[in-house]
Design an enzyme around this catalytic site. Structure first.
Site, PDB file in Angstrom:
ATOM      1  N   LYS A 256       2.048   6.824   2.117  1.00 59.94           N
ATOM      2  CA  LYS A 256       1.923   5.362   2.220  1.00 59.94           C
ATOM      3  C   LYS A 256       1.458   4.779   0.892  1.00 59.94           C
ATOM      4  CE  LYS A 256      -0.247   4.058   5.822  1.00 59.94           C
ATOM      5  NZ  LYS A 256      -1.152   3.578   6.874  1.00 59.94           N
TER       6      LYS A 256
ATOM      7  N   LYS B  61      -8.593  10.325   4.235  1.00 55.24           N
ATOM      8  CA  LYS B  61      -8.989   9.648   5.475  1.00 55.24           C
ATOM      9  C   LYS B  61     -10.298  10.266   5.937  1.00 55.24           C
ATOM     10  CE  LYS B  61      -7.462   6.482   8.366  1.00 55.24           C
ATOM     11  NZ  LYS B  61      -6.626   5.302   8.148  1.00 55.24           N
TER      12      LYS B  61
ATOM     13  N   GLY C  96     -11.766   0.478   6.121  1.00 54.83           N
ATOM     14  CA  GLY C  96     -11.898   0.495   7.584  1.00 54.83           C
ATOM     15  C   GLY C  96     -10.679   1.091   8.265  1.00 54.83           C
ATOM     16  N   ASP C  97     -10.781   1.275   9.549  1.00 52.30           N
ATOM     17  CA  ASP C  97      -9.682   1.689  10.418  1.00 52.30           C
ATOM     18  C   ASP C  97     -10.192   1.394  11.839  1.00 52.30           C
ATOM     19  OD1 ASP C  97      -6.981   3.381  10.341  1.00 52.30           O
ATOM     20  OD2 ASP C  97      -8.107   4.165  12.015  1.00 52.30           O
TER      21      ASP C  97
ATOM     22  N   THR D  58      -2.950  -6.115   6.895  1.00 53.02           N
ATOM     23  CA  THR D  58      -2.061  -5.133   7.537  1.00 53.02           C
ATOM     24  C   THR D  58      -1.089  -5.846   8.475  1.00 53.02           C
ATOM     25  OG1 THR D  58      -3.874  -3.556   7.391  1.00 53.02           O
ATOM     26  CG2 THR D  58      -1.993  -2.929   8.754  1.00 53.02           C
TER      27      THR D  58
END
Ligand code: NDP
Length: 446
Positions: free
Chosen positions: A115, A127, A166-167, A210
């Site tokens: 990505k 991640k 963040g996620d 996003t």
């Protein structure tokens, strides 16, 4: 997948990582797209590029002790997987959710490498996260957890090393607590996290990025491949978190109506369209359940279960989590008139569901391309931090839109070159792979 080299790498990985099903799924998805490139250039095999790409640079796992409001000590597990920094410092989000395990963080880190390559910005892939569940916790508990998490993480990250964001379960509140703790321990004020508040180095448009980026990618795909747009389309969205909410706003701004959204318990449906302000209020302010929407509007239906049921729609935007859309779900969507799927979440479609989409010539945006707007704007936040400047909303949004439309064209042109125009999955995988692989070749063996 028929290529012997790729099959061997995958089978070796299967033996060594047999319990990591999400990671294996993500690797299979990428490797099965690379056959033509590997066959054309034998140096990838000779130099062991694929073997090196599927093995993270390092995996960090640590204990996160914290004290709850009753004074009891609780322990969670923290992760940071630094996957590949061939094209820039590690970059990728942190996920706090009870389902988090090594396999999930590795799949997300692996995806992130490709990505980030597509964004055209200099960012490697990583991640992290924890199996901590923020739901139902007080602000004090969240703060103590975040501080403890950062107490360990801080020794592995830095503005030129690794820049988390963040996620799921990690928004502005959590980033604030973590940034504060980093600053205190290291005595350094630097752009070590993105998604920060505006008062301390955050970028305008990062919260929206996003979801907005997903719609920019989708609208370019609709324009180029169908001479069409969002105008008048009925859109179904899964999730009601950060990505889902801003995708919904942008889809509506571009002329669509969003007729269904969900959370992990169920979904709401209104043929005439939903009011996203109500959803934002429920999810972001009250941190409640989507079912509470009915208190604002009693003409809307609520059902338990998945959103992909018998709703007639044109476009689906899965924006919740991995593997939420299985083969049977996609078949139902297709039978109900849906002609396009753009992934806001990471790997929301199972591999057989993706195959169905491509085979049936549905328009498609794989997550690593379609949801790249978040990390892309994080990259822009890093640039602003380095420049010690803030850009206006318009400047950031314009860059986001241009770059997302560019990502579509890169994937589309590569798909036409190596497969066919509907196989945007292959286009995204090959375009992103080549850039990382060429950088790895340049460094020699490491
Ligand atoms: P949020 O935590 O803000 O929202 C997540 C949403 O998905 C919630 O509505 C949640 O429902 C739902 N959800 C989470 N887990 C499940 C599950 N197991 N089953 C069904 N629904 C679930 O997360 P984000 O919006 O930030 O992230 C959503 C997806 O987008 C993830 O896949 C993430 O990796 C991806 N992504 C996020 C980016 C970002 O910038 N935030 C960037 C690129 C990708 P509930 O509230 O009931 O848990």
């Amino acid at each position: 997948m028929k290529n012997e080299y790729l099959l061997k790498v995958y089978n070796d990985l299967l033996i060594r990582n047999k319990d990591e099903k999400e990671f294996l799924q993500a690797v299979y998805e990428v490797l099965s797209s690379l056959e033509k490139v590997i066959e054309k250039d034998s140096s990838y095999e000779k130099l062991g590029i694929i073997e090196r790409m599927v093995e993270p640079d390092r995996q960090i796992m640590f204990r996160v002790p914290w004290v709850n409001d009753e004074g009891k000590v609780c322990v969670n597990r923290g992760y940071r997987i630094q996957f590949n920094n061939a094209i820039g410092p590690y970059k990728g989000g942190l996920r706090f959710h009870p389902s988090v395990n090594l396999s999930i963080i590795k799949f997300l880190g692996f995806e992130q490498v490709f990505k980030n390559s597509l964004t055209t910005l200099p960012m490697g892939g990583a991640k992290g996260g924890s199996d901590f569940d923020p739901k139902g916790k007080s602000d004090g508990e969240i703060m103590r957890f975040c501080q403890s998490f950062m107490q360990e993480l801080q020794r592995h990250i830095g503005q030129f090393t690794d820049v988390p964001a963040g996620d799921i379960g990690v928004g502005a509140r959590e980033i604030g607590y973590m940034f504060g703790q980093y600053k205190k321990i290291r005595n350094e004020f630097e752009g070590v996290l993105t998604g920060k508040g505006l008062a301390y180095g955050g970028s305008l448009i990062r919260p929206e990025a996003t979801g907005y980026g997903l719609c920019y990618f989708a609208s370019e795909s609709l324009k180029v491949m169908r001479n069409d747009s969002f105008k008048g389309k009925k859109v179904v969205i899964s999730g009601s978190g950060n990505v889902a909410i801003y995708a919904a706003y942008k889809a509506i701004e571009l002329g669509a109506s969003v007729i269904a959204m969900s959370d992990s318990k169920g979904y709401i449906y209104n043929e005439k369209g939903l009011n996203i302000d109500y959803i934002k209020e429920i999810k972001e302010v009250k941190r409640g359940r989507i079912e509470e929407y009915l208190q604002f509007d009693n003409n809307t239906e609520y059902q338990q279960g998945k959103v992909w049921t018998n709703i007639k729609c044109d476009i689906a935007l899965p924006c919740a989590t991995q593997n939420e859309l299985e083969l049977n779900d996609i078949k139902k969507l297709y039978d109900n008139g849906c002609f396009a799927v753009y992934e806001g979440a990471n790997m929301p479609l199972t591999n057989d569901a993706v195959d169905f989409v491509i085979k049936n010539k549905m328009l498609y945006g794989p997550g690593k391309a379609a949801n790249a707007g978040g990390v892309l704007t994080s990259g822009l936040e890093m640039t602003q931090n380095s420049l010690r400047m803030s850009w206006t909303k318009e400047e950031v949004d314009t860059k986001l839109e241009q770059l997302m439309r560019g990502i579509f064209h890169n994937c589309y042109e590569t798909a036409k070159k190596y497969a066919d125009e509907y196989d945007i999955k292959t286009g995204a995988n090959i375009a992103s792979f080549i850039k990382v692989a060429e950088a790895m070749k340049a460094y020699g063996i490491y």
